[in-house]
Design a protein around this motif. Sequence first.
Motif, PDB file in Angstrom:
ATOM      1  N   GLN A  10     -11.681  -9.191  -3.792  1.00 54.41           N
ATOM      2  CA  GLN A  10     -12.596 -10.175  -3.435  1.00 54.41           C
ATOM      3  C   GLN A  10     -12.443 -10.504  -1.849  1.00 54.41           C
ATOM      4  O   GLN A  10     -11.129 -10.384  -1.397  1.00 54.41           O
ATOM      5  CB  GLN A  10     -12.281 -11.404  -4.131  1.00 54.41           C
ATOM      6  N   ALA A  11     -13.473 -11.008  -1.330  1.00 51.73           N
ATOM      7  CA  ALA A  11     -13.603 -11.267   0.168  1.00 51.73           C
ATOM      8  C   ALA A  11     -12.393 -12.176   0.237  1.00 51.73           C
ATOM      9  O   ALA A  11     -12.189 -13.120  -0.437  1.00 51.73           O
ATOM     10  CB  ALA A  11     -14.975 -12.019   0.566  1.00 51.73           C
ATOM     11  N   GLY A  12     -11.687 -12.099   1.511  1.00 56.56           N
ATOM     12  CA  GLY A  12     -10.286 -13.002   1.905  1.00 56.56           C
ATOM     13  C   GLY A  12      -9.155 -12.371   1.077  1.00 56.56           C
ATOM     14  O   GLY A  12      -8.117 -13.150   1.584  1.00 56.56           O
ATOM     15  N   GLY A  13      -9.326 -11.608   0.351  1.00 62.62           N
ATOM     16  CA  GLY A  13      -8.083 -11.029  -0.187  1.00 62.62           C
ATOM     17  C   GLY A  13      -7.551  -9.940   0.751  1.00 62.62           C
ATOM     18  O   GLY A  13      -7.850  -9.609   1.708  1.00 62.62           O
ATOM     19  N   SER A  14      -6.346  -9.255   0.064  1.00 62.15           N
ATOM     20  CA  SER A  14      -5.642  -8.117   0.764  1.00 62.15           C
ATOM     21  C   SER A  14      -5.314  -7.079   0.020  1.00 62.15           C
ATOM     22  O   SER A  14      -5.369  -7.123  -1.250  1.00 62.15           O
ATOM     23  CB  SER A  14      -4.090  -8.946   1.072  1.00 62.15           C
ATOM     24  N   LEU A  15      -5.221  -5.816   0.804  1.00 61.16           N
ATOM     25  CA  LEU A  15      -4.835  -4.752   0.182  1.00 61.16           C
ATOM     26  C   LEU A  15      -3.804  -3.867   1.073  1.00 61.16           C
ATOM     27  O   LEU A  15      -3.911  -4.102   2.301  1.00 61.16           O
ATOM     28  CB  LEU A  15      -5.915  -3.617  -0.304  1.00 61.16           C
ATOM     29  N   ARG A  16      -3.125  -3.122   0.369  1.00 60.30           N
ATOM     30  CA  ARG A  16      -2.100  -2.331   1.491  1.00 60.30           C
ATOM     31  C   ARG A  16      -2.387  -0.581   1.025  1.00 60.30           C
ATOM     32  O   ARG A  16      -2.255  -0.448  -0.146  1.00 60.30           O
ATOM     33  CB  ARG A  16      -0.605  -2.486   1.355  1.00 60.30           C
ATOM     34  N   LEU A  17      -2.834   0.009   1.937  1.00 64.36           N
ATOM     35  CA  LEU A  17      -3.250   1.563   1.689  1.00 64.36           C
ATOM     36  C   LEU A  17      -1.775   2.458   2.147  1.00 64.36           C
ATOM     37  O   LEU A  17      -1.077   1.866   3.202  1.00 64.36           O
ATOM     38  CB  LEU A  17      -4.166   1.872   2.677  1.00 64.36           C
ATOM     39  N   SER A  18      -1.627   3.216   1.608  1.00 57.43           N
ATOM     40  CA  SER A  18      -0.503   4.145   1.757  1.00 57.43           C
ATOM     41  C   SER A  18      -1.026   5.278   2.219  1.00 57.43           C
ATOM     42  O   SER A  18      -1.994   6.048   1.505  1.00 57.43           O
ATOM     43  CB  SER A  18       0.432   4.337   0.759  1.00 57.43           C
ATOM     44  N   CYS A  19      -0.600   6.182   2.921  1.00 52.73           N
ATOM     45  CA  CYS A  19      -0.857   7.647   3.247  1.00 52.73           C
ATOM     46  C   CYS A  19       0.440   8.602   3.271  1.00 52.73           C
ATOM     47  O   CYS A  19       1.242   8.292   4.063  1.00 52.73           O
ATOM     48  CB  CYS A  19      -1.465   7.944   4.581  1.00 52.73           C
ATOM     49  N   ALA A  20       0.625   9.313   2.286  1.00 44.17           N
ATOM     50  CA  ALA A  20       2.212   9.890   2.166  1.00 44.17           C
ATOM     51  C   ALA A  20       1.636  11.437   2.691  1.00 44.17           C
ATOM     52  O   ALA A  20       0.886  12.020   2.128  1.00 44.17           O
ATOM     53  CB  ALA A  20       2.412  10.042   0.636  1.00 44.17           C
ATOM     54  N   ALA A  21       2.410  11.916   3.554  1.00 44.26           N
ATOM     55  CA  ALA A  21       2.590  13.142   3.947  1.00 44.26           C
ATOM     56  C   ALA A  21       3.563  14.089   3.308  1.00 44.26           C
ATOM     57  O   ALA A  21       4.761  13.917   3.424  1.00 44.26           O
ATOM     58  CB  ALA A  21       2.673  12.907   5.421  1.00 44.26           C
TER      59      ALA A  21
END
Length: 126
Positions: A13-24
């Motif tokens: 939802q708007a106002g929320g948070s996410l954490r993206l990861s990129c594994a190499a």
Amino acid sequence: QVQLVESGGGLVQAGGSLRLSCAASGRTFSYYAMGWFRQAPGKEREFVAAVDWSGGSTYYADPVKGRFTISRDNAKNTVYLQMNSLKPEDTAVYYCAADRFRNAQGMGDMYGMDYWGEGTLVTVSS
């Protein structure tokens, strides 16, 4: 050769948070500057954030300054994008990219990147 795999996308939802990861993959991850880009439906891919090989220098696009934070863990061969205060206009497929010879600011030009991931979808509902 470096392979990049993004994860962490989803619906928020708007106002929320996410954490993206990129594994190499590969043993030379720490040699590469890393960046996050995004592409919204019907729009061109755009720069979001970048970090240099050491993690000591970062660079952000104006729309995400103060809300997103890029970081990396070279021991884990992973780069992260912490996204806070998300807005519907942040909805996009998010891609990570790597380049051996750029600094953080140089990652702002998406053309000619050495490697790209396949992307992860972030959807922000209003």
